[in-house]
Design a protein around this motif. Structure first.
Motif, PDB file in Angstrom:
ATOM      1  N   ASP A  94       0.817  -1.203   0.000  1.00 40.11           N
ATOM      2  CA  ASP A  94       0.000   0.000   0.000  1.00 40.11           C
ATOM      3  C   ASP A  94       0.854   1.256   0.000  1.00 40.11           C
ATOM      4  N   GLY A  95       2.117   1.133  -0.391  1.00 42.87           N
ATOM      5  CA  GLY A  95       2.982   2.303  -0.365  1.00 42.87           C
ATOM      6  C   GLY A  95       3.055   2.808   1.062  1.00 42.87           C
ATOM      7  N   ASN A  96       3.049   4.068   1.258  1.00 43.45           N
ATOM      8  CA  ASN A  96       2.938   4.637   2.603  1.00 43.45           C
ATOM      9  C   ASN A  96       1.461   4.869   2.828  1.00 43.45           C
ATOM     10  N   PHE A  97       0.783   3.851   3.286  1.00 35.31           N
ATOM     11  CA  PHE A  97      -0.675   3.837   3.325  1.00 35.31           C
ATOM     12  C   PHE A  97      -1.227   5.080   4.002  1.00 35.31           C
ATOM     13  N   THR A  98      -2.121   5.723   3.312  1.00 33.28           N
ATOM     14  CA  THR A  98      -2.702   6.971   3.793  1.00 33.28           C
ATOM     15  C   THR A  98      -4.104   6.781   4.337  1.00 33.28           C
ATOM     16  N   GLY A  99      -4.603   5.570   4.334  1.00 32.19           N
ATOM     17  CA  GLY A  99      -5.985   5.312   4.696  1.00 32.19           C
ATOM     18  C   GLY A  99      -6.798   5.146   3.429  1.00 32.19           C
ATOM     19  N   PRO A 100      -8.087   4.865   3.564  1.00 34.64           N
ATOM     20  CA  PRO A 100      -8.926   4.665   2.381  1.00 34.64           C
ATOM     21  C   PRO A 100      -8.909   5.887   1.460  1.00 34.64           C
ATOM     22  N   LEU A 101      -8.890   5.616   0.163  1.00 32.07           N
ATOM     23  CA  LEU A 101      -8.923   6.667  -0.847  1.00 32.07           C
ATOM     24  C   LEU A 101      -9.965   6.314  -1.893  1.00 32.07           C
ATOM     25  N   SER A 102     -10.382   7.302  -2.676  1.00 33.22           N
ATOM     26  CA  SER A 102     -11.256   7.016  -3.809  1.00 33.22           C
ATOM     27  C   SER A 102     -10.465   6.208  -4.826  1.00 33.22           C
ATOM     28  N   TRP A 103     -11.161   5.603  -5.775  1.00 30.34           N
ATOM     29  CA  TRP A 103     -10.516   4.790  -6.795  1.00 30.34           C
ATOM     30  C   TRP A 103      -9.460   5.608  -7.536  1.00 30.34           C
ATOM     31  N   THR A 104      -9.800   6.814  -7.948  1.00 31.13           N
ATOM     32  CA  THR A 104      -8.875   7.659  -8.712  1.00 31.13           C
ATOM     33  C   THR A 104      -7.652   8.031  -7.885  1.00 31.13           C
ATOM     34  N   LEU A 105      -7.860   8.450  -6.639  1.00 28.35           N
ATOM     35  CA  LEU A 105      -6.726   8.827  -5.793  1.00 28.35           C
ATOM     36  C   LEU A 105      -5.881   7.615  -5.415  1.00 28.35           C
ATOM     37  N   GLY A 106      -6.521   6.451  -5.230  1.00 27.99           N
ATOM     38  CA  GLY A 106      -5.770   5.226  -4.958  1.00 27.99           C
ATOM     39  C   GLY A 106      -4.863   4.864  -6.126  1.00 27.99           C
ATOM     40  N   GLU A 107      -5.383   4.970  -7.351  1.00 27.90           N
ATOM     41  CA  GLU A 107      -4.577   4.690  -8.543  1.00 27.90           C
ATOM     42  C   GLU A 107      -3.425   5.687  -8.652  1.00 27.90           C
ATOM     43  N   GLU A 108      -3.692   6.963  -8.393  1.00 26.01           N
ATOM     44  CA  GLU A 108      -2.624   7.969  -8.434  1.00 26.01           C
ATOM     45  C   GLU A 108      -1.549   7.666  -7.391  1.00 26.01           C
ATOM     46  N   HIS A 109      -1.980   7.258  -6.197  1.00 23.69           N
ATOM     47  CA  HIS A 109      -1.031   6.922  -5.133  1.00 23.69           C
ATOM     48  C   HIS A 109      -0.166   5.733  -5.555  1.00 23.69           C
ATOM     49  N   CYS A 110      -0.781   4.711  -6.131  1.00 20.15           N
ATOM     50  CA  CYS A 110      -0.023   3.542  -6.597  1.00 20.15           C
ATOM     51  C   CYS A 110       0.969   3.938  -7.685  1.00 20.15           C
ATOM     52  N   GLN A 111       0.554   4.792  -8.608  1.00 24.69           N
ATOM     53  CA  GLN A 111       1.435   5.199  -9.699  1.00 24.69           C
ATOM     54  C   GLN A 111       2.664   5.940  -9.184  1.00 24.69           C
ATOM     55  N   ALA A 112       2.552   6.594  -8.043  1.00 26.43           N
ATOM     56  CA  ALA A 112       3.710   7.271  -7.458  1.00 26.43           C
ATOM     57  C   ALA A 112       4.802   6.271  -7.082  1.00 26.43           C
ATOM     58  N   PHE A 113       4.445   4.997  -6.920  1.00 32.22           N
ATOM     59  CA  PHE A 113       5.398   3.933  -6.611  1.00 32.22           C
ATOM     60  C   PHE A 113       5.723   3.097  -7.846  1.00 32.22           C
ATOM     61  N   GLY A 114       5.276   3.550  -9.021  1.00 30.22           N
ATOM     62  CA  GLY A 114       5.483   2.780 -10.242  1.00 30.22           C
ATOM     63  C   GLY A 114       4.535   1.605 -10.339  1.00 30.22           C
ATOM     64  N   ALA A 115       3.433   1.663  -9.608  1.00 29.41           N
ATOM     65  CA  ALA A 115       2.488   0.551  -9.516  1.00 29.41           C
ATOM     66  C   ALA A 115       1.117   0.971 -10.045  1.00 29.41           C
ATOM     67  N   HIS A 116       0.174   0.044  -9.960  1.00 28.93           N
ATOM     68  CA  HIS A 116      -1.229   0.289 -10.274  1.00 28.93           C
ATOM     69  C   HIS A 116      -2.063  -0.359  -9.185  1.00 28.93           C
ATOM     70  N   LEU A 117      -3.334  -0.007  -9.127  1.00 30.84           N
ATOM     71  CA  LEU A 117      -4.232  -0.773  -8.279  1.00 30.84           C
ATOM     72  C   LEU A 117      -4.136  -2.227  -8.723  1.00 30.84           C
ATOM     73  N   THR A 118      -4.266  -3.130  -7.798  1.00 28.60           N
ATOM     74  CA  THR A 118      -4.053  -4.546  -8.083  1.00 28.60           C
ATOM     75  C   THR A 118      -5.008  -5.076  -9.136  1.00 28.60           C
ATOM     76  N   SER A 119      -4.462  -5.801 -10.109  1.00 24.12           N
ATOM     77  CA  SER A 119      -5.262  -6.572 -11.055  1.00 24.12           C
ATOM     78  C   SER A 119      -5.155  -8.028 -10.621  1.00 24.12           C
ATOM     79  N   ILE A 120      -6.263  -8.746 -10.677  1.00 29.05           N
ATOM     80  CA  ILE A 120      -6.306 -10.116 -10.160  1.00 29.05           C
ATOM     81  C   ILE A 120      -6.537 -11.078 -11.313  1.00 29.05           C
ATOM     82  N   HIS A 121      -5.704 -12.130 -11.368  1.00 38.37           N
ATOM     83  CA  HIS A 121      -5.756 -13.052 -12.493  1.00 38.37           C
ATOM     84  C   HIS A 121      -5.929 -14.515 -12.104  1.00 38.37           C
ATOM     85  N   SER A 122      -6.156 -14.795 -10.810  1.00 36.72           N
ATOM     86  CA  SER A 122      -6.333 -16.198 -10.412  1.00 36.72           C
ATOM     87  C   SER A 122      -6.919 -16.285  -9.007  1.00 36.72           C
TER      88      SER A 122
END
Length: 132
Positions: A94-122
């Motif tokens: 969760d990076g430096n978890f800031t608490g619950p965020l909206s979908w858009t802000l969560g994605e922006e937060h993940c991108q700051a770490f070179g990541a995305h919101l989790t995609s699930i494949h199994s």
């Protein structure tokens, strides 16, 4: 996950696995994002502006420095607070978890770490994320 006629992952990976709850996804105006129901583990469509806990996912190679000769080691040290999951060769956190965020802000937060919101494949990936 975003709809657009078809649901897609924010990281661009194919939607090759789904675990929708019965009656989902609901095509209700404003329910353009998806989340996981904590009690059952199933997915549901939901309002993108609701704040929710989230998990970021980044390919383990993002943290490799210098490049390793073995692309995906059996054990990898992902930096805190990320945890390595060998079947996907990815780090989850969760990076430096800031608490619950909206979908858009969560994605922006993940991108700051070179990541995305989790995609699930199994189902194994769901089990790993659920036991965190």
């Amino acid at each position: 996950m975003m709809p657009g006629g078809n649901w897609t992952w924010t990281d661009g990976t194919p939607l090759d696995f789904t675990d929708w709850d019965k009656g989902e996804p609901k095509n209700i105006k404003g329910n353009n994002c998806a989340d996981q129901i904590i009690n059952s583990g199933f997915w549901r469509s939901d309002d993108c502006y609701k704040t929710k806990p989230y998990i970021c996912k980044v390919d383990k190679t993002f943290f490799d420095s210098p490049p390793q000769t073995t692309k995906y080691p059996i054990f990898a040290n992902c930096p805190f607070p990320f945890i390595y999951f060998q079947p996907t060769h990815s780090c989850y956190g969760d990076g430096n978890f800031t608490g619950p965020l909206s979908w858009t802000l969560g994605e922006e937060h993940c991108q700051a770490f070179g990541a995305h919101l989790t995609s699930i494949h199994s189902p194994e990936e769901i089990a790993f994320l659920t036991c965190r």
